[in-house]
Design a protein around this motif. Structure first.
Motif, PDB file in Angstrom:
ATOM      1  N   HIS A   9      63.078  39.449  55.862  1.00 42.46           N
ATOM      2  CA  HIS A   9      63.767  39.275  54.650  1.00 42.46           C
ATOM      3  C   HIS A   9      62.301  39.294  53.431  1.00 42.46           C
ATOM      4  N   ILE A  10      61.317  38.237  53.918  1.00 36.74           N
ATOM      5  CA  ILE A  10      60.095  38.103  53.234  1.00 36.74           C
ATOM      6  C   ILE A  10      59.314  39.312  53.120  1.00 36.74           C
ATOM      7  N   MET A  11      59.334  40.263  53.959  1.00 40.81           N
ATOM      8  CA  MET A  11      58.510  41.405  53.928  1.00 40.81           C
ATOM      9  C   MET A  11      59.572  42.457  53.065  1.00 40.81           C
ATOM     10  N   ALA A  26      55.629  44.170  59.290  1.00 45.91           N
ATOM     11  CA  ALA A  26      55.066  44.814  58.347  1.00 45.91           C
ATOM     12  C   ALA A  26      55.028  46.516  58.513  1.00 45.91           C
ATOM     13  N   ARG A  27      55.093  46.758  59.786  1.00 45.85           N
ATOM     14  CA  ARG A  27      55.208  48.327  60.219  1.00 45.85           C
ATOM     15  C   ARG A  27      56.646  48.732  59.734  1.00 45.85           C
ATOM     16  N   ASP A  28      57.830  47.927  60.021  1.00 49.23           N
ATOM     17  CA  ASP A  28      59.039  48.192  59.545  1.00 49.23           C
ATOM     18  C   ASP A  28      59.499  48.329  58.214  1.00 49.23           C
ATOM     19  N   LEU A  76      64.587  63.886  68.076  1.00 46.52           N
ATOM     20  CA  LEU A  76      65.024  63.014  66.809  1.00 46.52           C
ATOM     21  C   LEU A  76      63.732  63.021  65.883  1.00 46.52           C
ATOM     22  N   PRO A  77      64.437  62.807  64.665  1.00 47.02           N
ATOM     23  CA  PRO A  77      63.284  62.420  63.589  1.00 47.02           C
ATOM     24  C   PRO A  77      62.843  61.020  63.455  1.00 47.02           C
ATOM     25  N   LEU A  78      62.392  60.659  64.505  1.00 41.24           N
ATOM     26  CA  LEU A  78      61.811  59.153  64.477  1.00 41.24           C
ATOM     27  C   LEU A  78      60.660  59.190  63.485  1.00 41.24           C
ATOM     28  N   ARG A  79      60.808  58.170  62.646  1.00 39.11           N
ATOM     29  CA  ARG A  79      59.393  58.056  61.874  1.00 39.11           C
ATOM     30  C   ARG A  79      58.123  58.286  62.705  1.00 39.11           C
ATOM     31  N   PRO A  80      57.294  58.886  62.032  1.00 42.90           N
ATOM     32  CA  PRO A  80      55.930  59.364  62.755  1.00 42.90           C
ATOM     33  C   PRO A  80      55.417  58.001  63.199  1.00 42.90           C
ATOM     34  N   GLU A  81      55.435  56.850  62.541  1.00 47.34           N
ATOM     35  CA  GLU A  81      54.528  55.753  62.979  1.00 47.34           C
ATOM     36  C   GLU A  81      55.455  55.034  64.074  1.00 47.34           C
TER      37      GLU A  81
END
Ligand SMILES: Cc1ncc(COP(=O)(O)O)c(C=O)c1O
Length: 380
Positions: A106-108, A132-134, A11-16
């Protein structure tokens, strides 16, 4: 997973996100649950019946989408804050979502993003780094003092250096229970005002998830809202309000701040069922919050009890707490202590700096069970 799959994932999961696991405290079925800072007192039958009636009425029109702006609920939350903190706010200054976790997301989404930074002061609530990561927001932390307070000079220097778009302050802080001193908050607000991110100052978010448990002399950041348009204060019904299962968190800020969050929310993010249940619960706020004084007293008793204990001849360190939990240490092997308590039916939390543990404040019987188990396990 074989070596080939590890090199070429299916699956092309985001690398991070590769190798990451879902966050969450263990949900275990044990007699004494003191690990996620819930209010141990369930609602009365009268309250659950009223919530049930309100939810049934909402369900009768659930073929329609819910009220997207939920101004009735926002008004009820503003009335609650006016009673609780004596700060008068318009409904349009309130925002809500499925837990203050979602409000924070929502703030992020609105103020963070690629090329932007959010910062806080560690140890603090571990979910912030995930929001933050997301949202592709860079996450930076400054250090707290040894007693978990924030050093104002160092914090202001950190902010000047980092130039964050979002500054997250938690008061009382999780996992330490530490309230934010007013002079530190105002200095940080002033420093945030001097930041320039795409020409604008930083937003400052004070997470007051545990505010109702604060000691009498500790003010709420709500009192500063009228002076600082880039300040927001988040609250939740999950803690003092005894409604963690409801999933209702909210925020108070300027109208402009709230309008920014309205841009990024999913359409109809707050279901008609949640709105009806939250409105009904708010009608009973006095009763739902009725055990807060008792929980505060139980917290203070826990702090005192722990402060009289020693481990291997050294007095335990116990952080001052304005919340419904107590942070204590230091143990050479905290995991062994945590496991020993669990083996005796008491679930607490292993979180933050090594050697420290956090216990939520439960009923008197639950705290007595915790004390006895800790004596057996750690010989305190
Ligand atoms: C400091 C802090 N903020 C926010 C939350 C999230 O609360 P909720 O999403 O249940 O409103 C928690 C939960 O433990 C917390 O400790």
């Amino acid at each position: 997973m074989n070596a080939d799959q590890a090199e070429r994932p299916l699956l092309p999961l985001r690398p991070e996100l590769r190798g990451e696991v879902p966050y969450g405290a263990p949900q275990l079925d044990v007699p004494v649950l003191l690990n996620v800072n819930e209010n141990p007192y369930p609602p009365s039958a009268a309250i659950t019946e009223d919530i049930g009636r309100s939810v049934a009425q909402a369900a009768s029109s659930m073929n329609r989408y819910p009220d997207r702006e939920f101004l009735e609920l926002r008004g009820a939350l503003a009335s609650y804050l006016a009673r609780e903190s004596k700060v008068s706010l318009a409904s349009e200054q309130i925002w809500a979502a499925n837990g203050s976790n979602e409000v924070m997301l929502h703030i992020m989404q609105a103020f963070g993003g690629p090329g932007r930074t959010a910062m806080s002061f560690t140890p603090t609530y571990s979910m912030y780094a995930e929001y933050a990561r997301d949202t592709h927001t860079t996450w930076v932390v400054g250090e707290r003092n040894d007693d978990f307070s924030i050093d104002v000079t160092r914090a202001v220097a950190d902010i000047e250096r980092v130039q964050p778009a979002i500054i997250l302050l938690t008061s009382p802080n999780n996992p330490t229970g530490t309230a934010l001193a007013s002079d530190v908050l105002t200095a940080i607000l002033e420093a945030a005002g001097r930041v320039r991110v795409d020409g604008s100052p930083a937003v400052v978010v004070v997470d007051e998830a545990y505010a109702e448990f604060r000691r009498e002399s500790v003010p709420s950041a709500l009192e500063l809202l009228s002076e600082y348009p880039a300040l927001a204060v988040t609250r939740t019904m999950s803690k003092a309000f005894a409604a963690a299962g409801l999933r209702l968190g909210y925020l108070a800020a300027s109208r402009d701040f709230v309008d920014a969050l309205r841009i990024v929310r999913l359409p109809y993010h707050l279901s008609a069922i949640t709105q009806a249940a939250a409105l009904a619960a708010l009608r009973h706020s006095d009763e739902l919050l009725g055990q807060v004084a008792q929980l505060r007293a139980e917290r203070d008793r826990t702090v005192q009890w722990l402060r009289q204990r020693k481990v291997d001849g050294v007095a335990l360190r116990v952080a001052d707490s304005d919340a419904n939990f107590v942070y204590f240490g230091q143990f050479a092997d905290r995991h062994a202590v945590w496991q020993g308590l669990l083996d005796r039916g008491v679930l607490i939390r292993e979180v933050g700096p090594d050697g420290w543990l956090r216990v939520s404040v439960g009923t008197r019987d639950e705290m007595d069970a915790f004390f006895s188990a800790l004596v057996e396990v750690a010989g305190v």
